[in-house]
Motif scaffolding. Structure first.
Motif, PDB file in Angstrom:
ATOM      1  N   GLU A  90       0.824  -1.216   0.000  1.00  0.00           N
ATOM      2  CA  GLU A  90       0.000   0.000   0.000  1.00  0.00           C
ATOM      3  C   GLU A  90       0.855   1.261   0.000  1.00  0.00           C
ATOM      4  N   ARG A  91       2.020   1.175   0.603  1.00  0.00           N
ATOM      5  CA  ARG A  91       2.914   2.330   0.683  1.00  0.00           C
ATOM      6  C   ARG A  91       3.161   2.941  -0.697  1.00  0.00           C
ATOM      7  N   GLU A  92       3.449   2.118  -1.673  1.00  0.00           N
ATOM      8  CA  GLU A  92       3.734   2.647  -3.009  1.00  0.00           C
ATOM      9  C   GLU A  92       2.463   3.055  -3.747  1.00  0.00           C
ATOM     10  N   VAL A  93       1.370   2.362  -3.517  1.00  0.00           N
ATOM     11  CA  VAL A  93       0.089   2.772  -4.105  1.00  0.00           C
ATOM     12  C   VAL A  93      -0.262   4.185  -3.645  1.00  0.00           C
ATOM     13  N   LEU A  94      -0.112   4.441  -2.352  1.00  0.00           N
ATOM     14  CA  LEU A  94      -0.472   5.748  -1.795  1.00  0.00           C
ATOM     15  C   LEU A  94       0.474   6.843  -2.275  1.00  0.00           C
ATOM     16  N   LEU A  95       1.767   6.559  -2.297  1.00  0.00           N
ATOM     17  CA  LEU A  95       2.730   7.570  -2.741  1.00  0.00           C
ATOM     18  C   LEU A  95       2.414   8.039  -4.156  1.00  0.00           C
ATOM     19  N   ARG A  96       2.014   7.116  -5.018  1.00  0.00           N
ATOM     20  CA  ARG A  96       1.683   7.491  -6.396  1.00  0.00           C
ATOM     21  C   ARG A  96       0.382   8.281  -6.476  1.00  0.00           C
ATOM     22  N   SER A  97      -0.547   7.993  -5.588  1.00  0.00           N
ATOM     23  CA  SER A  97      -1.877   8.593  -5.690  1.00  0.00           C
ATOM     24  C   SER A  97      -1.922  10.043  -5.219  1.00  0.00           C
ATOM     25  N   ALA A  98      -0.992  10.448  -4.388  1.00  0.00           N
ATOM     26  CA  ALA A  98      -1.031  11.804  -3.822  1.00  0.00           C
ATOM     27  C   ALA A  98       0.382  12.292  -3.530  1.00  0.00           C
ATOM     28  N   PRO A  99       1.206  12.513  -4.560  1.00  0.00           N
ATOM     29  CA  PRO A  99       2.613  12.878  -4.334  1.00  0.00           C
ATOM     30  C   PRO A  99       2.792  14.267  -3.757  1.00  0.00           C
ATOM     31  N   VAL A 105       5.857  11.134  -8.368  1.00  0.00           N
ATOM     32  CA  VAL A 105       6.645  11.081  -7.132  1.00  0.00           C
ATOM     33  C   VAL A 105       8.067  11.563  -7.394  1.00  0.00           C
ATOM     34  N   GLN A 106       8.647  11.089  -8.485  1.00  0.00           N
ATOM     35  CA  GLN A 106      10.063  11.348  -8.739  1.00  0.00           C
ATOM     36  C   GLN A 106      10.341  12.750  -9.264  1.00  0.00           C
ATOM     37  N   GLU A 107       9.329  13.389  -9.875  1.00  0.00           N
ATOM     38  CA  GLU A 107       9.562  14.695 -10.500  1.00  0.00           C
ATOM     39  C   GLU A 107       8.761  15.815  -9.842  1.00  0.00           C
ATOM     40  N   PHE A 108       8.364  15.619  -8.583  1.00  0.00           N
ATOM     41  CA  PHE A 108       7.552  16.650  -7.944  1.00  0.00           C
ATOM     42  C   PHE A 108       8.316  17.959  -7.815  1.00  0.00           C
ATOM     43  N   ASP A 109       9.608  17.898  -7.526  1.00  0.00           N
ATOM     44  CA  ASP A 109      10.385  19.136  -7.390  1.00  0.00           C
ATOM     45  C   ASP A 109      10.390  19.937  -8.687  1.00  0.00           C
ATOM     46  N   GLY A 110      10.465  19.250  -9.820  1.00  0.00           N
ATOM     47  CA  GLY A 110      10.389  19.940 -11.104  1.00  0.00           C
ATOM     48  C   GLY A 110       9.029  20.573 -11.324  1.00  0.00           C
ATOM     49  N   TYR A 111       7.990  19.868 -10.910  1.00  0.00           N
ATOM     50  CA  TYR A 111       6.638  20.420 -11.001  1.00  0.00           C
ATOM     51  C   TYR A 111       6.523  21.684 -10.153  1.00  0.00           C
ATOM     52  N   LEU A 112       7.098  21.636  -8.947  1.00  0.00           N
ATOM     53  CA  LEU A 112       7.072  22.802  -8.071  1.00  0.00           C
ATOM     54  C   LEU A 112       7.771  23.990  -8.721  1.00  0.00           C
ATOM     55  N   ARG A 113       8.921  23.765  -9.326  1.00  0.00           N
ATOM     56  CA  ARG A 113       9.632  24.871  -9.964  1.00  0.00           C
ATOM     57  C   ARG A 113       8.802  25.485 -11.098  1.00  0.00           C
ATOM     58  N   SER A 114       8.084  24.640 -11.820  1.00  0.00           N
ATOM     59  CA  SER A 114       7.238  25.175 -12.895  1.00  0.00           C
ATOM     60  C   SER A 114       6.115  26.037 -12.324  1.00  0.00           C
ATOM     61  N   LEU A 115       5.572  25.652 -11.171  1.00  0.00           N
ATOM     62  CA  LEU A 115       4.538  26.463 -10.520  1.00  0.00           C
ATOM     63  C   LEU A 115       5.113  27.791 -10.041  1.00  0.00           C
ATOM     64  N   GLN A 116       6.322  27.753  -9.507  1.00  0.00           N
ATOM     65  CA  GLN A 116       6.929  28.996  -9.018  1.00  0.00           C
ATOM     66  C   GLN A 116       7.202  29.965 -10.172  1.00  0.00           C
ATOM     67  N   ARG A 117       7.490  29.444 -11.333  1.00  0.00           N
ATOM     68  CA  ARG A 117       7.636  30.322 -12.508  1.00  0.00           C
ATOM     69  C   ARG A 117       6.270  30.851 -12.949  1.00  0.00           C
TER      70      ARG A 117
END
Length: 510
Positions: A65-74, A396-408
């Motif tokens: 379940e740990r990985e199911v949850l991580l993918r569902s709400a990163p 999960v793996q690219e959330f930081d990149g997503y955040l940077r796009s939001l900050q721009r």
């Protein structure tokens, strides 16, 4: 389906059932996640220590379940690495290595790195520790904003047709003519009558009370109430890792980076026989947690350093364990079919809530003529669909990149504020920011970093009703704001609504 209880299990069941087309009403006597579900250690984990009690089935289920949850709400969950300092007085190193190997391989693992041994004299996690701790181990699990997890399940349930009633108590529940008849009492004094073909008892620490109300004769629930308490202190280290500390008495305590400026330390496990509405940390618990932290950290951790605490009562299955820390964290679904079905949820842990909800609806759906299959394993929670509607590793793996796009994209707001929005709302930041292109359009800055736009969003879309809901459960802004922030926000809400603000739960998380 009438669901009583707005913790993680109740909200998860409401989401699953509504998504299968069932008509759902959920009532919660306080706010969503006002009690046990906002008082966890905030981990999505298999439960490494449960291997010692041979609960391999529970650990395997939780690890999957740990990985199911991580993918569902990163946005509200992410990987976290844990460091276990080791010395000669603890469990043997070979035993820990064997346990970690088993932990790595009990379930399929794609997102998290394997465990290993580390030299604390060279690893960054060794610097805050006392020099005596030279070696240790590292492994990975997940972190979750537990209260937001509950809120997002309720939001998804509502958007799929469920009626979510917070601050609404189930005062009377009885079978009548093949149905359940319930009288619900709202905080404003009004009453609601509900007729339901089935009832789910997800009342957590109050599950036995509800079962007694529904079945005055013959009601049985094998629950054992265990109190867990945590302390929050100014941050004790700057690196991103957490710690798992072993106490000489065999218990473990976590020290976790928290809200950028703090360290979260917990939990205790104490038998509890008081009123779950009034649970709070004791001086002995504060001393225990501070003492264990001082055993490991160079920096002293004293009671006077504690800036906040919280406690919750876990309704665990009574497996006759000799001490509270050894009680199983597995769950049982107890079905009463003597007339209209009543399903009681007993036990459980936050990591397995989705599977529990799926099994609960699988149990009741055929009795209600519903043949739709389970669906939540392949669905994102609200805001988790940052790279599409189907959960995936990329989110999960690219959330930081997503955040940077939001900050721009929202460069007209402070980067730290956008980061908080991204973590809280994920892709739903687009709903929060809809029609806004400059700071003035965020509305009044009610408190530092809290604008009217966000408060309106939380009250309209996430069932928030007062300052405690917003500052301590939908966010943790209360940790960062002045002591009078709650009263100021309540006054603003009351003035805006022209009405009295809802009272917070008696044991609101602090």
């Amino acid at each position: 389906m009438l669901i009583v209880g707005g913790g993680v299990n109740g909200a998860g069941i409401a989401r699953d059932a509504a998504g299968r087309g069932l008509s759902v009403v959920l009532c919660e006597k306080d706010d969503l996640a006002a009690h046990t579900s906002s008082a966890s250690t905030k981990l999505i984990h298999g439960g490494l220590r449960y291997l010692e009690t041979y609960e391999f089935g529970l650990v395997r289920k939780a690890l999957a379940e740990r990985e199911v949850l991580l993918r569902s709400a990163p946005h509200i969950m992410w990987p976290l690495q844990f460091v276990m300092p080791h010395d000669a007085g603890q469990r043997p190193a070979w035993l820990i290595r064997a346990g970690l190997f088993l932990y790595d391989h009990l379930a399929r693992r794609e997102l998290l790195p394997a465990s290993g041994a580390i030299d604390l004299r060279r690893h960054e996690a060794g610097a805050p520790l006392k020099p005596a701790f030279e070696r240790g181990f590292i492994y990975a699990d997940g972190w979750v904003d537990d209260a937001r997890l509950v809120a997002l399940n309720a939001v998804d349930a509502s958007e799929k047709g469920a009626v979510i009633l917070t601050r609404t108590r189930c005062e009377r529940l009885q079978r009548e003519g093949g149905l359940w008849r319930a009288q619900l009492a709202r905080a404003d004094g009004s009453r609601i009558e509900v007729a339901a073909r089935s009832v789910v008892n997800a009342a957590g620490p109050w599950a036995a009370d509800l079962l007694q109300q529904a079945r005055p004769q013959g009601a049985q629930s094998a629950l054992r109430l265990v109190k867990g308490s945590h302390i929050i202190v100014p941050k004790l280290f700057d690196h991103p890792h957490a710690y798992l500390f072993q106490h000489p008495d065999g218990r473990i305590v976590f020290a976790i980076p928290y809200e950028h400026a703090f360290t979260l330390i917990g939990t205790t496990d104490i038998e509890y026989r008081g009123d779950p509405n009034q649970v709070c940390i004791s001086e002995e618990e504060v001393g225990y947690l501070c003492g264990l932290a001082q055993r490991y950290f160079r920096q002293p951790v004293r009671a006077e350093d504690v800036v906040a605490t919280y406690s919750g009562v876990r309704p665990l299955l009574d497996d006759a364990s000799a001490n509270a820390s050894a009680v199983t964290r597995d769950y049982r679904l107890q079905l009463d079919r003597d007339g209209a079905p009543l399903l009681s949820v007993l036990g459980g842990k936050i990591t397995t809530f989705r599977k529990l909800a799926e099994q609960a609806v699988d149990t009741l759906a055929p009795l209600l003529g519903c043949a739709r299959p389970a669906w939540t394993e392949k669905a994102c929670l609200p805001g988790g669909d940052i790279f599409g509607p189907v959960p995936n590793n990329r989110a999960v793996q690219e959330f930081d990149g997503y955040l940077r796009s939001l900050q721009r994209r929202y460069a007209w707001l402070p980067p730290a504020l956008v980061a908080r929005y991204a973590r809280a709302y994920g892709r739903r930041i687009e709903l929060l920011m809809e029609g806004r292109a400059e700071p003035a359009q965020m509305g009044e800055e009610i408190l530092p970093g809290l604008y009217a736009a966000e408060v309106d969003y939380l009250m309209r879309r996430e069932f928030a009703g007062c300052a405690d809901d917003i500052l301590w459960r939908r966010s943790k802004l209360g940790l960062h704001l002045p002591a009078d922030a709650g009263s100021r926000l309540d006054a603003w809400i009351a003035a805006r609504a022209g009405a009295t603000v809802l009272a917070p739960a008696a044991n609101a998380v602090r």
